[in-house]
Enzyme design. Structure first.
Site, PDB file in Angstrom:
ATOM      1  N   ASP A  69       0.828  -1.206   0.000  1.00 43.45           N
ATOM      2  CA  ASP A  69       0.000   0.000   0.000  1.00 43.45           C
ATOM      3  C   ASP A  69       0.863   1.257   0.000  1.00 43.45           C
ATOM      4  OD1 ASP A  69      -2.293   1.499   0.036  1.00 43.45           O
ATOM      5  OD2 ASP A  69      -2.743   1.175   2.151  1.00 43.45           O
TER       6      ASP A  69
ATOM      7  N   ASN B 268     -10.662  -2.473  -6.215  1.00 39.47           N
ATOM      8  CA  ASN B 268      -9.802  -1.666  -7.099  1.00 39.47           C
ATOM      9  C   ASN B 268     -10.391  -1.483  -8.506  1.00 39.47           C
ATOM     10  OD1 ASN B 268      -6.609  -2.884  -5.751  1.00 39.47           O
ATOM     11  ND2 ASN B 268      -7.841  -1.110  -5.157  1.00 39.47           N
TER      12      ASN B 268
HETATM   13  C1  FPP Z   1      -1.714   0.264  -3.283  1.00 38.06           C
HETATM   14  O1  FPP Z   1      -1.340   1.575  -3.493  1.00 38.06           O
HETATM   15  C2  FPP Z   1      -1.301  -0.596  -4.358  1.00 38.06           C
HETATM   16  C3  FPP Z   1      -2.134  -1.154  -5.278  1.00 38.06           C
HETATM   17  C4  FPP Z   1      -3.588  -0.920  -5.306  1.00 38.06           C
HETATM   18  C5  FPP Z   1      -1.641  -2.035  -6.312  1.00 38.06           C
HETATM   19  C6  FPP Z   1      -0.340  -2.733  -6.038  1.00 38.06           C
HETATM   20  C7  FPP Z   1       0.339  -2.813  -7.331  1.00 38.06           C
HETATM   21  C8  FPP Z   1       1.678  -2.787  -7.512  1.00 38.06           C
HETATM   22  C9  FPP Z   1       2.625  -2.787  -6.398  1.00 38.06           C
HETATM   23  C10 FPP Z   1       2.268  -2.726  -8.882  1.00 38.06           C
HETATM   24  C11 FPP Z   1       1.844  -3.761  -9.856  1.00 38.06           C
HETATM   25  C12 FPP Z   1       1.781  -5.136  -9.310  1.00 38.06           C
HETATM   26  C13 FPP Z   1       2.622  -6.155  -9.614  1.00 38.06           C
HETATM   27  C14 FPP Z   1       2.411  -7.499  -9.013  1.00 38.06           C
HETATM   28  C15 FPP Z   1       3.747  -5.977 -10.517  1.00 38.06           C
HETATM   29  P1  FPP Z   1      -2.466   2.684  -3.566  1.00 38.06           P
HETATM   30  O2  FPP Z   1      -2.619   3.074  -4.992  1.00 38.06           O
HETATM   31  O3  FPP Z   1      -3.702   2.204  -2.889  1.00 38.06           O
HETATM   32  O4  FPP Z   1      -1.780   3.814  -2.736  1.00 38.06           O
HETATM   33  P2  FPP Z   1      -2.487   4.970  -1.914  1.00 38.06           P
HETATM   34  O5  FPP Z   1      -3.243   4.295  -0.796  1.00 38.06           O
HETATM   35  O6  FPP Z   1      -1.328   5.770  -1.424  1.00 38.06           O
HETATM   36  O7  FPP Z   1      -3.363   5.707  -2.876  1.00 38.06           O
END
Ligand code: FPP
Length: 246
Positions: free
Chosen positions: A23, A71
């Site tokens: 996250d 998501n």
């Molecule tokens: C949370 O950050 C992350 C996600 C919703 C997606 C996780 C994806 C990756 C790490 C990259 C692609 C995946 C792979 C397996 C290569 P957020 O966007 O919710 O962050 P925030 O809470 O700060 O908005």
């Protein structure tokens, strides 16, 4: 592969299964006045490093919460970016998985994924099916309540068909119908970015898991911090609701 663990680690107290809620990509980008997409790109690099370190540390199962059922409600462009990053990750890590004896697994409502993502996943899952070093599970379009509902539906159907007896239904029966059937429950859950919630992740499987909440945003999550968390895990006294030495 875990014959040369860093000093201070013993193979017996390395968690068998580590699960991670990755996250903070969006906040990482926002802090730098960048588009959220940049955070996901940098976050993908962290994924690569964490997979490599996990394998080197002799972890048998690594499960990553990469995309939740919720998501899908993000802006279309962000969802498309995440899907293309996933494809890029699969293309670039394929060799590494084959070389390092890693088996790829994916759980969630996979039929909601774009065809190309699904076929990339399926191809690598087939290619790595015989690998025994570590199981890398990508949780994609995953939601624990949906998982539990699907398991209960499957059990109810079997009860209706006379294949399961409702009077003797056990925890194992239910666990055997989850996406994670056959996998041990996570020993350690890490969530980055300072949020202290589960966000519908592995609600059944985390019953006795040790939790670590790190304030670090996922793109900044380093190998050093991961190793410190693994070291801290070794000190934990896991009693599973029992008393010690009873
Ligand atoms: C949370 O950050 C992350 C996600 C919703 C997606 C996780 C994806 C990756 C790490 C990259 C692609 C995946 C792979 C397996 C290569 P957020 O966007 O919710 O962050 P925030 O809470 O700060 O908005």
């Amino acid at each position: 592969m875990n014959s040369e663990l860093p000093e201070g680690f013993s193979a017996e107290s390395i968690p068998v299964h580590v699960a991670i809620i990755m996250d903070g990509n969006g906040r990482w980008a926002k802090k730098r006045l960048m588009n959220r997409v940049k955070g996901h790109e940098k976050g993908s690099e962290t994924v690569r490093n964490v997979v490599r370190t996990s394998r080197e540390m002799g972890i048998s199962y690594l499960s990553l919460y990469a995309f939740s059922t919720e998501n899908w409600d993000r802006p279309k462009s962000e969802v498309a970016t995440l899907m293309s990053l996933l494809r890029r990750f699969l293309a670039s890590e394929r060799e590494e998985m084959l070389e390092n004896n890693i088996r790829l697994n994916a759980i969630g409502e996979l039929d909601r994924l774009p065809d190309k993502v699904r076929s990339d996943l399926e191809n690598i899952m087939v290619e790595t099916a015989g690998n025994t070093g570590m199981v890398l599970t990508l949780c994609l379009s995953y939601g624990a309540r949906d998982e539990l509902t699907a398991a209960m539906r499957a059990v109810a159907i079997k009860v209706g068909q006379g294949l399961l007896n409702p009077e003797s239904l056990s925890q194992e029966d239910l666990a055997g119908h989850l996406y994670t059937a056959g996998m041990p429950d996570p020993d350690l859950l890490i969530r980055t970015s300072g949020e202290m919630r589960l966000s519908n992740f592995m609600l059944w499987q985390l019953a006795y898991t040790e939790f670590v909440f790190s304030p670090t945003l996922w793109p900044d999550f380093s190998e050093q911090e991961y190793l410190e968390i693994l070291k801290g895990y070794q000190e934990r006294d896991r009693r599973f609701g029992k008393v010690k030495d009873a």
